[in-house]
Scaffold this active site. Sequence first.
Site, PDB file in Angstrom:
ATOM      1  CD  GLU A 224      -2.406   1.457   2.699  1.00 17.26           C
ATOM      2  OE1 GLU A 224      -3.428   0.828   2.982  1.00 17.26           O
ATOM      3  OE2 GLU A 224      -1.853   2.272   3.472  1.00 17.26           O
TER       4      GLU A 224
ATOM      5  N   PRO B 163      -0.354   8.670  -1.835  1.00 21.63           N
ATOM      6  CG  PRO B 163      -2.407   9.436  -2.638  1.00 21.63           C
ATOM      7  CD  PRO B 163      -1.801   8.647  -1.515  1.00 21.63           C
TER       8      PRO B 163
ATOM      9  CE1 TYR C 284     -10.349  -0.713  11.068  1.00 21.84           C
ATOM     10  CE2 TYR C 284     -12.373  -1.691  10.225  1.00 21.84           C
ATOM     11  CZ  TYR C 284     -11.423  -0.689  10.196  1.00 21.84           C
ATOM     12  OH  TYR C 284     -11.555   0.328   9.288  1.00 21.84           O
TER      13      TYR C 284
ATOM     14  CG  HIS D 299     -13.850   0.811  13.452  1.00 22.90           C
ATOM     15  ND1 HIS D 299     -14.715   1.764  13.942  1.00 22.90           N
ATOM     16  CD2 HIS D 299     -13.030   1.460  12.576  1.00 22.90           C
ATOM     17  CE1 HIS D 299     -14.453   2.934  13.361  1.00 22.90           C
ATOM     18  NE2 HIS D 299     -13.428   2.778  12.533  1.00 22.90           N
TER      19      HIS D 299
HETATM   20  P1  FAD Z   1     -17.322   0.985   8.280  1.00 24.87           P
HETATM   21  O1  FAD Z   1     -17.311  -0.408   7.790  1.00 24.87           O
HETATM   22  O2  FAD Z   1     -18.403   1.874   7.831  1.00 24.87           O
HETATM   23  O3  FAD Z   1     -17.286   0.931   9.867  1.00 24.87           O
HETATM   24  C1  FAD Z   1     -17.136   2.122  10.639  1.00 24.87           C
HETATM   25  C2  FAD Z   1     -17.753   1.895  12.016  1.00 24.87           C
HETATM   26  O4  FAD Z   1     -19.168   1.823  11.919  1.00 24.87           O
HETATM   27  C3  FAD Z   1     -17.314   0.601  12.677  1.00 24.87           C
HETATM   28  O5  FAD Z   1     -17.259   0.803  14.067  1.00 24.87           O
HETATM   29  C4  FAD Z   1     -18.409  -0.368  12.308  1.00 24.87           C
HETATM   30  O6  FAD Z   1     -18.479  -1.457  13.179  1.00 24.87           O
HETATM   31  C5  FAD Z   1     -19.623   0.564  12.384  1.00 24.87           C
HETATM   32  N1  FAD Z   1     -20.708   0.186  11.477  1.00 24.87           N
HETATM   33  C6  FAD Z   1     -20.599  -0.359  10.253  1.00 24.87           C
HETATM   34  N2  FAD Z   1     -21.822  -0.489   9.701  1.00 24.87           N
HETATM   35  C7  FAD Z   1     -22.704   0.000  10.601  1.00 24.87           C
HETATM   36  C8  FAD Z   1     -24.104   0.171  10.615  1.00 24.87           C
HETATM   37  N3  FAD Z   1     -24.855  -0.229   9.584  1.00 24.87           N
HETATM   38  N4  FAD Z   1     -24.669   0.749  11.712  1.00 24.87           N
HETATM   39  C9  FAD Z   1     -23.930   1.154  12.753  1.00 24.87           C
HETATM   40  N5  FAD Z   1     -22.592   1.010  12.797  1.00 24.87           N
HETATM   41  C10 FAD Z   1     -21.984   0.451  11.735  1.00 24.87           C
HETATM   42  N6  FAD Z   1      -9.067   5.786   5.525  1.00 24.87           N
HETATM   43  C11 FAD Z   1      -8.950   6.749   4.577  1.00 24.87           C
HETATM   44  O7  FAD Z   1      -9.426   7.875   4.785  1.00 24.87           O
HETATM   45  N7  FAD Z   1      -8.283   6.501   3.393  1.00 24.87           N
HETATM   46  C12 FAD Z   1      -7.747   5.291   3.117  1.00 24.87           C
HETATM   47  O8  FAD Z   1      -7.167   5.103   2.045  1.00 24.87           O
HETATM   48  C13 FAD Z   1      -7.856   4.252   4.078  1.00 24.87           C
HETATM   49  N8  FAD Z   1      -7.366   3.007   3.853  1.00 24.87           N
HETATM   50  C14 FAD Z   1      -7.566   2.001   4.765  1.00 24.87           C
HETATM   51  C15 FAD Z   1      -7.126   0.703   4.483  1.00 24.87           C
HETATM   52  C16 FAD Z   1      -7.323  -0.338   5.391  1.00 24.87           C
HETATM   53  C17 FAD Z   1      -6.859  -1.725   5.058  1.00 24.87           C
HETATM   54  C18 FAD Z   1      -7.959  -0.065   6.641  1.00 24.87           C
HETATM   55  C19 FAD Z   1      -8.154  -1.170   7.656  1.00 24.87           C
HETATM   56  C20 FAD Z   1      -8.395   1.227   6.949  1.00 24.87           C
HETATM   57  C21 FAD Z   1      -8.215   2.268   6.020  1.00 24.87           C
HETATM   58  N9  FAD Z   1      -8.667   3.567   6.265  1.00 24.87           N
HETATM   59  C22 FAD Z   1      -8.535   4.557   5.307  1.00 24.87           C
HETATM   60  C23 FAD Z   1      -9.249   3.906   7.554  1.00 24.87           C
HETATM   61  C24 FAD Z   1     -10.785   3.685   7.614  1.00 24.87           C
HETATM   62  O9  FAD Z   1     -11.404   4.606   6.727  1.00 24.87           O
HETATM   63  C25 FAD Z   1     -11.213   3.912   9.053  1.00 24.87           C
HETATM   64  O10 FAD Z   1     -10.775   2.857   9.856  1.00 24.87           O
HETATM   65  C26 FAD Z   1     -12.681   4.230   9.281  1.00 24.87           C
HETATM   66  O11 FAD Z   1     -12.821   4.729  10.616  1.00 24.87           O
HETATM   67  C27 FAD Z   1     -13.613   3.032   9.141  1.00 24.87           C
HETATM   68  O12 FAD Z   1     -13.685   2.636   7.862  1.00 24.87           O
HETATM   69  P2  FAD Z   1     -14.501   1.283   7.468  1.00 24.87           P
HETATM   70  O13 FAD Z   1     -14.497   1.198   6.010  1.00 24.87           O
HETATM   71  O14 FAD Z   1     -14.044   0.143   8.276  1.00 24.87           O
HETATM   72  O15 FAD Z   1     -15.970   1.749   7.973  1.00 24.87           O
END
Ligand code: FAD
Length: 318
Positions: A19, A22, A180, A184
Amino acid sequence: MKVTEHFEKAKGETLISFEILPPLKGGGMQAIFNTLDSLMEFKPPFVDVTYHREEFLYKKRPSGYYEKTAIRKRPGTVGICAAIMHRYGVDAVPHLICGGFSIEETENALIDLNFLGINNVLALRGDARQFEDRFVPEDNGHHHAIDLVRQIEEMNNGKYLDASITNGEPTDFCIGVAGYPEKHFESPNLAADLQFTKAKVDAGAHYIVTQMFFDNKKYFKFVADCREAGINVPIVPGLKPITKKSQLNAIPRKFFIDFPDTLVSEIMKAKDDQAVRQIGVEWSIEQSKELKAAGVPCLHYYTMGDNNTVKTIVQAVI
Ligand code: FAD
């Protein structure tokens, strides 16, 4: 080619991927090429490129009031992905986030990716902006990664936001999502977090990439829990070596993970950051070797601008 097709083609062999970030605005592509030139010897089937939402900056004006400006410090994700595919013939995986995008802007971004021949996406929510205490979506933007996954899946079925498009060309995106092993930070507990992860897979995600972890037991338990919960997609371990003593506090603060006792005590004893780097590299090599022996689909390294350290580790692992 899709990320999952690379896993299938590897027939159980562990792949190596990276990974990258930019460059800061004002930086050029040469820094990216220098990083990747040095890592291509490991034949990564794909390279992820992170996405960075705009941040708010507050500048004090002579009147004493603060002026709020929005700036994206690291733009260029899509352009970098296209350049990587063009220059190296390696698949690029742009990260796409909910933050900062309305659903129309998301659709347009996906159309651009599709037209560029980029058919892999890591679908994420994104974090809260600096100075905001929780994630705030755009008006008419997605609240969670699952909503983004659903939108991509709709496009994969030829459905666009404009319902009058009845014969839209289906896209063919392979969708990755985040997982996670240590939960998370916003989730009430591990079980609830697992259910949200499962929901993303049920909505159409094809594989999971984990947050960094330093204790393989946590990854193995996460995989076992996922399998028990009926999550059957590949789960890629995300790895980052520790290289500075200050990261003992900075990494848990930013990524909400714990360091194992042995690693902490070894680093506490280290006399300088050169010694810390040595410990971090050895730890990551051991982690990687154990994961590889367990048959993980891919070792995915977060380079975070330090390709030399990652290179040293991968050389010892392959
Ligand atoms: P989600 O899956 O939406 O989860 C966020 C939170 O909401 C979690 O606590 C989850 O349990 C909860 N949740 C999920 N669905 C629901 C629902 N329906 N109702 C209530 N709660 C819910 N961030 C960036 O800005 N740019 C990046 O390029 C980037 N790359 C990443 C790459 C990896 C491999 C990882 C692990 C993280 C990356 N992140 C990046 C960080 C990520 O955006 C954060 O960890 C963010 O806080 C959560 O993203 P997520 O996609 O897991 O969110």
